[in-house]
Scaffold this motif. Structure first.
Motif, PDB file in Angstrom:
ATOM      1  N   LYS A   7      -0.564  -2.886   5.688  1.00  0.00           N
ATOM      2  CA  LYS A   7      -0.225  -1.684   6.456  1.00  0.00           C
ATOM      3  C   LYS A   7      -1.330  -0.636   6.299  1.00  0.00           C
ATOM      4  O   LYS A   7      -1.957  -0.537   5.247  1.00  0.00           O
ATOM      5  CB  LYS A   7       1.104  -1.098   5.969  1.00  0.00           C
ATOM      6  CG  LYS A   7       2.290  -1.930   6.349  1.00  0.00           C
ATOM      7  CD  LYS A   7       3.566  -1.191   6.001  1.00  0.00           C
ATOM      8  CE  LYS A   7       4.721  -1.853   6.688  1.00  0.00           C
ATOM      9  NZ  LYS A   7       5.472  -0.953   7.526  1.00  0.00           N
ATOM     10  N   LYS A   8      -1.555   0.155   7.356  1.00  0.00           N
ATOM     11  CA  LYS A   8      -2.599   1.190   7.320  1.00  0.00           C
ATOM     12  C   LYS A   8      -2.376   2.185   6.195  1.00  0.00           C
ATOM     13  O   LYS A   8      -3.311   2.581   5.505  1.00  0.00           O
ATOM     14  CB  LYS A   8      -2.661   1.927   8.659  1.00  0.00           C
ATOM     15  CG  LYS A   8      -3.303   1.128   9.754  1.00  0.00           C
ATOM     16  CD  LYS A   8      -3.409   1.922  11.030  1.00  0.00           C
ATOM     17  CE  LYS A   8      -3.998   1.076  12.135  1.00  0.00           C
ATOM     18  NZ  LYS A   8      -4.140   1.815  13.376  1.00  0.00           N
ATOM     19  N   LYS A   9      -1.138   2.603   5.993  1.00  0.00           N
ATOM     20  CA  LYS A   9      -0.812   3.544   4.920  1.00  0.00           C
ATOM     21  C   LYS A   9      -1.180   2.945   3.554  1.00  0.00           C
ATOM     22  O   LYS A   9      -1.691   3.629   2.680  1.00  0.00           O
ATOM     23  CB  LYS A   9       0.678   3.883   4.975  1.00  0.00           C
ATOM     24  CG  LYS A   9       1.125   4.868   3.934  1.00  0.00           C
ATOM     25  CD  LYS A   9       2.600   5.171   4.075  1.00  0.00           C
ATOM     26  CE  LYS A   9       3.056   6.094   2.963  1.00  0.00           C
ATOM     27  NZ  LYS A   9       4.485   6.342   3.008  1.00  0.00           N
ATOM     28  N   THR A  10      -0.949   1.663   3.406  1.00  0.00           N
ATOM     29  CA  THR A  10      -1.270   0.968   2.156  1.00  0.00           C
ATOM     30  C   THR A  10      -2.777   0.945   1.933  1.00  0.00           C
ATOM     31  O   THR A  10      -3.248   1.148   0.813  1.00  0.00           O
ATOM     32  CB  THR A  10      -0.688  -0.458   2.173  1.00  0.00           C
ATOM     33  OG1 THR A  10       0.730  -0.355   2.335  1.00  0.00           O
ATOM     34  CG2 THR A  10      -0.995  -1.202   0.901  1.00  0.00           C
ATOM     35  N   LYS A  12      -4.918   3.129   2.768  1.00  0.00           N
ATOM     36  CA  LYS A  12      -5.343   4.444   2.282  1.00  0.00           C
ATOM     37  C   LYS A  12      -5.081   4.582   0.787  1.00  0.00           C
ATOM     38  O   LYS A  12      -5.875   5.182   0.057  1.00  0.00           O
ATOM     39  CB  LYS A  12      -4.630   5.553   3.056  1.00  0.00           C
ATOM     40  CG  LYS A  12      -5.116   5.672   4.476  1.00  0.00           C
ATOM     41  CD  LYS A  12      -4.431   6.785   5.217  1.00  0.00           C
ATOM     42  CE  LYS A  12      -4.920   6.831   6.664  1.00  0.00           C
ATOM     43  NZ  LYS A  12      -4.333   7.917   7.416  1.00  0.00           N
ATOM     44  N   GLU A  13      -3.969   4.026   0.315  1.00  0.00           N
ATOM     45  CA  GLU A  13      -3.647   4.061  -1.122  1.00  0.00           C
ATOM     46  C   GLU A  13      -4.611   3.182  -1.918  1.00  0.00           C
ATOM     47  O   GLU A  13      -4.999   3.533  -3.034  1.00  0.00           O
ATOM     48  CB  GLU A  13      -2.204   3.622  -1.363  1.00  0.00           C
ATOM     49  CG  GLU A  13      -1.177   4.610  -0.873  1.00  0.00           C
ATOM     50  CD  GLU A  13      -1.320   5.988  -1.520  1.00  0.00           C
ATOM     51  OE1 GLU A  13      -1.447   6.058  -2.760  1.00  0.00           O
ATOM     52  OE2 GLU A  13      -1.323   6.988  -0.785  1.00  0.00           O
ATOM     53  N   GLU A  15      -7.683   2.678  -1.393  1.00  0.00           N
ATOM     54  CA  GLU A  15      -8.947   3.401  -1.581  1.00  0.00           C
ATOM     55  C   GLU A  15      -8.916   4.304  -2.806  1.00  0.00           C
ATOM     56  O   GLU A  15      -9.959   4.614  -3.374  1.00  0.00           O
ATOM     57  CB  GLU A  15      -9.269   4.223  -0.333  1.00  0.00           C
ATOM     58  CG  GLU A  15      -9.606   3.378   0.872  1.00  0.00           C
ATOM     59  CD  GLU A  15      -9.762   4.196   2.146  1.00  0.00           C
ATOM     60  OE1 GLU A  15      -9.632   5.433   2.105  1.00  0.00           O
ATOM     61  OE2 GLU A  15     -10.019   3.584   3.193  1.00  0.00           O
ATOM     62  N   LYS A  16      -7.733   4.714  -3.233  1.00  0.00           N
ATOM     63  CA  LYS A  16      -7.593   5.596  -4.392  1.00  0.00           C
ATOM     64  C   LYS A  16      -7.557   4.827  -5.722  1.00  0.00           C
ATOM     65  O   LYS A  16      -7.649   5.417  -6.778  1.00  0.00           O
ATOM     66  CB  LYS A  16      -6.312   6.426  -4.272  1.00  0.00           C
ATOM     67  CG  LYS A  16      -6.275   7.319  -3.055  1.00  0.00           C
ATOM     68  CD  LYS A  16      -4.929   8.003  -2.942  1.00  0.00           C
ATOM     69  CE  LYS A  16      -4.811   8.763  -1.635  1.00  0.00           C
ATOM     70  NZ  LYS A  16      -3.460   9.311  -1.441  1.00  0.00           N
ATOM     71  N   TYR A  77       3.020  -4.442   2.111  1.00  0.00           N
ATOM     72  CA  TYR A  77       3.532  -3.144   2.537  1.00  0.00           C
ATOM     73  C   TYR A  77       3.356  -2.066   1.479  1.00  0.00           C
ATOM     74  O   TYR A  77       3.581  -0.892   1.741  1.00  0.00           O
ATOM     75  CB  TYR A  77       4.999  -3.242   2.973  1.00  0.00           C
ATOM     76  CG  TYR A  77       5.975  -3.605   1.876  1.00  0.00           C
ATOM     77  CD1 TYR A  77       6.569  -2.620   1.098  1.00  0.00           C
ATOM     78  CD2 TYR A  77       6.306  -4.926   1.629  1.00  0.00           C
ATOM     79  CE1 TYR A  77       7.458  -2.949   0.097  1.00  0.00           C
ATOM     80  CE2 TYR A  77       7.197  -5.261   0.640  1.00  0.00           C
ATOM     81  CZ  TYR A  77       7.773  -4.271  -0.130  1.00  0.00           C
ATOM     82  OH  TYR A  77       8.654  -4.595  -1.128  1.00  0.00           O
ATOM     83  N   TYR A  78       2.933  -2.443   0.271  1.00  0.00           N
ATOM     84  CA  TYR A  78       2.673  -1.433  -0.754  1.00  0.00           C
ATOM     85  C   TYR A  78       1.651  -1.966  -1.741  1.00  0.00           C
ATOM     86  O   TYR A  78       1.722  -3.124  -2.166  1.00  0.00           O
ATOM     87  CB  TYR A  78       3.954  -1.072  -1.513  1.00  0.00           C
ATOM     88  CG  TYR A  78       3.712  -0.036  -2.591  1.00  0.00           C
ATOM     89  CD1 TYR A  78       3.617   1.301  -2.259  1.00  0.00           C
ATOM     90  CD2 TYR A  78       3.536  -0.405  -3.908  1.00  0.00           C
ATOM     91  CE1 TYR A  78       3.360   2.252  -3.225  1.00  0.00           C
ATOM     92  CE2 TYR A  78       3.273   0.540  -4.893  1.00  0.00           C
ATOM     93  CZ  TYR A  78       3.185   1.868  -4.541  1.00  0.00           C
ATOM     94  OH  TYR A  78       2.922   2.821  -5.490  1.00  0.00           O
ATOM     95  N   ASN A  84       5.415   4.738  -8.295  1.00  0.00           N
ATOM     96  CA  ASN A  84       5.814   5.015  -6.917  1.00  0.00           C
ATOM     97  C   ASN A  84       6.239   3.774  -6.141  1.00  0.00           C
ATOM     98  O   ASN A  84       6.477   3.849  -4.947  1.00  0.00           O
ATOM     99  CB  ASN A  84       4.664   5.696  -6.169  1.00  0.00           C
ATOM    100  CG  ASN A  84       4.305   7.034  -6.777  1.00  0.00           C
ATOM    101  OD1 ASN A  84       5.163   7.729  -7.287  1.00  0.00           O
ATOM    102  ND2 ASN A  84       3.027   7.351  -6.780  1.00  0.00           N
TER     103      ASN A  84
END
Length: 87
Positions: A7-10, A12-13, A15-16, A77-78, A84
């Motif tokens: 997922k795109k949101k994943t 971004k995470e 990258e951190k 998905y995560y 979290n």
């Protein structure tokens, strides 16, 4: 061979995350593509639902994925901190 998406949101995470954990995630993605959703060789691997799975990438970081009805498509998905994690 399975198809694996993230997922795109994943993304971004991811990258951190520290580089070493990102590398572990890359190895996990390769394993998912080759062997499918069941990954008992990974630390703390478990099924967390009917078609949902998770494992630890390191002590603090986890990945969760979904494979619907034994299809050849797996969706991560995560990927992020244990604190979290959505389970």
């Amino acid at each position: 061979m399975f198809s694996v998406s993230i997922k795109k949101k994943t993304l971004k995470e991811v990258e951190k995350m520290p580089i070493s954990v990102q590398e572990s995630l890359t190895v996990l993605l390769d394993d998912l593509r080759e062997k499918g959703p069941s990954q008992p060789g990974w630390p703390n691997y478990s099924k967390i639902g009917k078609e949902m799975y998770h494992c630890h990438l390191s002590r603090k970081w986890v990945a969760c994925w979904y494979c619907e009805n034994k299809s050849l498509i797996i969706e991560v998905y995560y990927a992020g901190s244990r604190e979290n994690a959505p389970y």
